[in-house]
Write an enzyme that holds these catalytic residues in place. Structure first.
Site, short mmCIF file in Angstrom:
data_model
loop_
_atom_site.label_atom_id
_atom_site.label_comp_id
_atom_site.label_asym_id
_atom_site.label_seq_id
_atom_site.Cartn_x
_atom_site.Cartn_y
_atom_site.Cartn_z
N SER A 26 -1.57 -25.93 4.99
CA SER A 26 -2.56 -24.93 4.62
C SER A 26 -3.78 -24.95 5.54
O SER A 26 -4.73 -24.22 5.33
CB SER A 26 -3.01 -25.14 3.16
OG SER A 26 -3.45 -26.48 2.99
N ASN A 114 -6.06 -33.40 -5.42
CA ASN A 114 -6.09 -32.43 -6.53
C ASN A 114 -7.51 -32.19 -7.05
O ASN A 114 -7.90 -31.04 -7.28
CB ASN A 114 -5.18 -32.91 -7.66
CG ASN A 114 -3.73 -33.03 -7.20
OD1 ASN A 114 -3.40 -32.61 -6.09
ND2 ASN A 114 -2.89 -33.61 -8.03
N THR A 159 -17.49 16.98 -15.06
CA THR A 159 -16.53 16.22 -15.85
C THR A 159 -15.19 16.88 -15.57
O THR A 159 -15.14 18.11 -15.37
CB THR A 159 -16.81 16.25 -17.36
OG1 THR A 159 -16.68 17.60 -17.82
CG2 THR A 159 -18.22 15.75 -17.70
N HIS A 160 -14.13 16.10 -15.50
CA HIS A 160 -12.82 16.63 -15.09
C HIS A 160 -12.89 17.27 -13.71
O HIS A 160 -12.07 18.12 -13.38
CB HIS A 160 -12.28 17.65 -16.09
CG HIS A 160 -12.37 17.23 -17.51
ND1 HIS A 160 -11.35 16.62 -18.20
CD2 HIS A 160 -13.41 17.29 -18.39
CE1 HIS A 160 -11.73 16.34 -19.43
NE2 HIS A 160 -12.98 16.74 -19.57
N SER A 281 -11.14 13.13 15.67
CA SER A 281 -9.68 13.18 15.74
C SER A 281 -9.24 13.19 17.19
O SER A 281 -9.89 13.78 18.05
CB SER A 281 -9.18 14.44 15.03
OG SER A 281 -7.90 14.80 15.51
N LYS A 287 -12.97 17.89 14.31
CA LYS A 287 -12.99 17.00 13.15
C LYS A 287 -14.12 15.97 13.18
O LYS A 287 -14.48 15.45 14.22
CB LYS A 287 -11.66 16.24 13.07
CG LYS A 287 -10.50 17.14 12.74
CD LYS A 287 -10.37 17.36 11.27
CE LYS A 287 -9.74 16.13 10.66
NZ LYS A 287 -9.48 16.28 9.25
N ASN A 289 -14.53 12.74 10.59
CA ASN A 289 -13.87 12.14 9.42
C ASN A 289 -14.69 10.97 8.84
O ASN A 289 -15.24 10.17 9.58
CB ASN A 289 -12.48 11.62 9.82
CG ASN A 289 -11.57 12.74 10.29
OD1 ASN A 289 -11.64 13.85 9.78
ND2 ASN A 289 -10.73 12.45 11.27
N TYR A 321 -1.57 -30.22 -11.66
CA TYR A 321 -1.54 -29.56 -10.36
C TYR A 321 -0.10 -29.25 -9.95
O TYR A 321 0.80 -30.05 -10.16
CB TYR A 321 -2.20 -30.43 -9.28
CG TYR A 321 -2.12 -29.80 -7.90
CD1 TYR A 321 -3.06 -28.86 -7.50
CD2 TYR A 321 -1.07 -30.11 -7.03
CE1 TYR A 321 -2.97 -28.26 -6.25
CE2 TYR A 321 -0.97 -29.51 -5.79
CZ TYR A 321 -1.92 -28.59 -5.41
OH TYR A 321 -1.83 -27.98 -4.18
N GLN A 326 -1.85 -23.78 -4.17
CA GLN A 326 -2.37 -23.66 -2.81
C GLN A 326 -2.52 -22.18 -2.42
O GLN A 326 -3.27 -21.85 -1.52
CB GLN A 326 -1.43 -24.37 -1.83
CG GLN A 326 -1.84 -24.29 -0.39
CD GLN A 326 -1.11 -25.30 0.48
OE1 GLN A 326 -1.41 -26.49 0.41
NE2 GLN A 326 -0.15 -24.86 1.26
N1 ARG Z 1 -3.62 -28.03 0.24
C1 ARG Z 1 -3.54 -28.32 -1.15
C2 ARG Z 1 -3.99 -27.10 -1.96
O1 ARG Z 1 -4.58 -26.27 -1.42
C3 ARG Z 1 -4.44 -29.44 -1.48
C4 ARG Z 1 -4.01 -30.21 -2.68
C5 ARG Z 1 -2.73 -30.87 -2.42
N2 ARG Z 1 -2.41 -31.79 -3.44
C6 ARG Z 1 -1.22 -32.36 -3.45
N3 ARG Z 1 -1.02 -33.23 -4.38
N4 ARG Z 1 -0.29 -32.04 -2.60
O2 ARG Z 1 -3.71 -27.00 -3.11
#
Ligand code: ARG
Length: 460
Positions: A26, A114, A159-160, A281, A287, A289, A321, A326
């Site tokens: 990530s 976590n 309205t409408h 355009s 035009k 826009n 968790y 993620q």
């Molecule tokens: N990259 C993970 C997330 O965004 C961090 C937490 C990961 N925890 C784990 N036990 N793998 O959630």
């Protein structure tokens, strides 16, 4: 003892498949949590010193290392691109160990990614909310300034999308001001639930090292500590709330966008955008826009999508968790970026709009938008409203037949429907009177609107 590259190597003999590693990592997006991660790590380290888990000397080394990492990170984006990492937490810890050696490996005592990620995200989001609230206020300010520029302009109210009753342009602007005021309130309300410290919950069961969570919370500016470790690491309600608050901001901005787009058409011709916020355009030379507002309208969909994806991601997840979570970050980050940009562009457009006041007034004076006023006139003369409504309906039919406005019928014609009508009816039907009679709190009477505009200015 052998030392592994990632944070969980000991139990593994094989390597992750590269395509799975790429899928799992990530860091490409959670690096946005970098500063928050370092900050939270410093506070966690201080907690460990106070608990006697780290000696003063070790603590100092770790603090200095983290400080250096923060400075590195802030001085150049290359810092992040050079090194592969699973996520921002692994990245910071690996850099720390590089810098301070083995003592860096003690920092994760009593902590899990976590509770770490939940803490980082809350720290990040708290700041993001503050920025959004400030930008909401700036956009409100632009609405007020625009309203102050055109104190006498009149709009046909709909309205409408059918002509209904005339309103002051200021009243229209302040309608959007109110929506954004509620948006600000909602975000500040959400901020209270964001501002709770999860750190100390560790993986899910809590930590067995006696860190003072209250002190860590104070250091990080959290108002309180989470009460249940299982909940603290699995709760992403605050993300859903945030995204849903932003979804409403975009509902409001998309309605504003739609009206600006509509009112700049030749058919309406009430507003004109300056070149600064319009495009041409490639094919049609004539035009101009309103792309700026079309994008604001269009981008609303992204945030609604994030709202649903977060709800779906959380639904049915077992405690505590799960890696599904993620997926929260890209939704939250993109929601912030999109909402902030749309607020900025909406304000820019509002600073670049000219009104065709004469056309607005002429349109607001046509289409028998004073029919309700005529019914109210009869009511003031003692007629029951339902009967007055009926009578005016017949007068309207007559005016349509003759192709004139109500005020263009002669007194005799009007009296043939209701003998009670006198010559003062023509003043009553004027645009000025139609506006002025809506004088209850919250109405479009110039006096009320002037007060509301002042109050809006003062509230900022
Ligand atoms: N990259 C993970 C997330 O965004 C961090 C937490 C990961 N925890 C784990 N036990 N793998 O959630």
């Amino acid at each position: 003892m052998t030392k592994s590259q990632n944070l969980w190597g000991g139990r593994f003999t094989g390597k992750a498949d590269p395509s799975f590693a790429k899928f799992n990592n990530s860091f490409a997006f959670d690096r946005r949590l970098f500063a928050a991660d370092v900050r939270a790590s410093v506070a966690h380290g201080n907690g460990l010193i106070a608990a006697g888990v780290l000696s003063q000397g070790e603590g100092e080394q770790i603090r200095a290392g983290l400080q250096a990492i923060l400075e590195h990170g802030q001085s150049g984006p290359n810092y992040f691109d050079e090194l592969e990492s699973e996520d921002v937490h692994s990245f910071v810890e690996a850099r720390l160990v590089e810098l301070v050696g083995d003592v860096g490996r003690k920092l994760h005592t009593g902590r899990s990614r976590n509770d770490q990620v939940a803490t980082d995200l809350r720290l990040w989001l708290r700041e993001a909310i503050d920025q959004l609230v400030a930008q909401l206020r700036a956009t409100q300010e632009t609405l007020v300034t625009l309203a102050e520029t055109w104190p006498a302009a009149v709009l046909p109210g709909y309205t409408h999308l059918q002509r209904a009753q005339p309103i002051l342009f200021v009243h229209w602007s302040l309608a959007y001001f109110e929506m954004l005021a509620r948006d600000r309130e909602r975000l500040l309300e959400t901020r209270k639930r964001v501002n709770v410290l999860p750190l100390g919950s560790a993986a899910l069961a809590g930590s067995s090292f006696p860190s003072d969570r209250e002190a860590v919370a104070r250091e990080l500016g959290f108002a309180s500590v989470s009460r249940n470790s299982v909940d603290a690491v699995s709760d992403r309600d605050f993300c859903v709330e945030f995204v849903s608050d932003c979804a409403l901001v975009l509902v409001h901005l998309s309605r504003l966008a739609e009206e600006v787009i509509l009112y700049t058409t030749t058919e309406f011709g009430f507003f004109e955008l300056s070149d600064a916020v319009a495009t041409g355009s490639s094919l049609m030379p004539q035009k101009k826009n309103p792309d700026s507002m079309e994008l604001v309208r269009g981008k609303a969909g992204r945030v609604f999508g994030h709202n649903l994806s977060l709800l779906t991601m959380l639904k049915g997840l077992p405690l505590a968790y799960n890696k599904d979570m993620q997926e929260d970050k890209e939704a939250v980050f993109d929601t912030f970026d999109t909402t902030y940009a749309c607020l900025e562009v909406a304000a820019l457009v509002l600073r670049n709009v000219e009104l065709n006041e004469a056309r607005m007034r002429a349109t607001a004076s046509q289409g028998m938008m004073n029919a309700t006023e005529l019914a109210d006139y009869l009511v003031r003369k003692g007629v029951a409203f339902r009967e007055a409504h009926e009578t005016v309906g017949r007068i309207v039919m007559k005016a349509i037949e003759r192709g004139v406005e109500l005020g263009e019928l002669s007194l005799d014609e009007l009296r043939s429907f209701a003998g009670i009508i006198e010559s003062d009816v023509f003043t009553a039907l004027s645009l000025e009177r139609t506006l002025a009679t809506k004088s209850l709190a919250g109405g479009t009477a110039p006096a009320r609107v002037a007060e509301a505009l002042l109050a809006a200015r003062e509230s900022l």
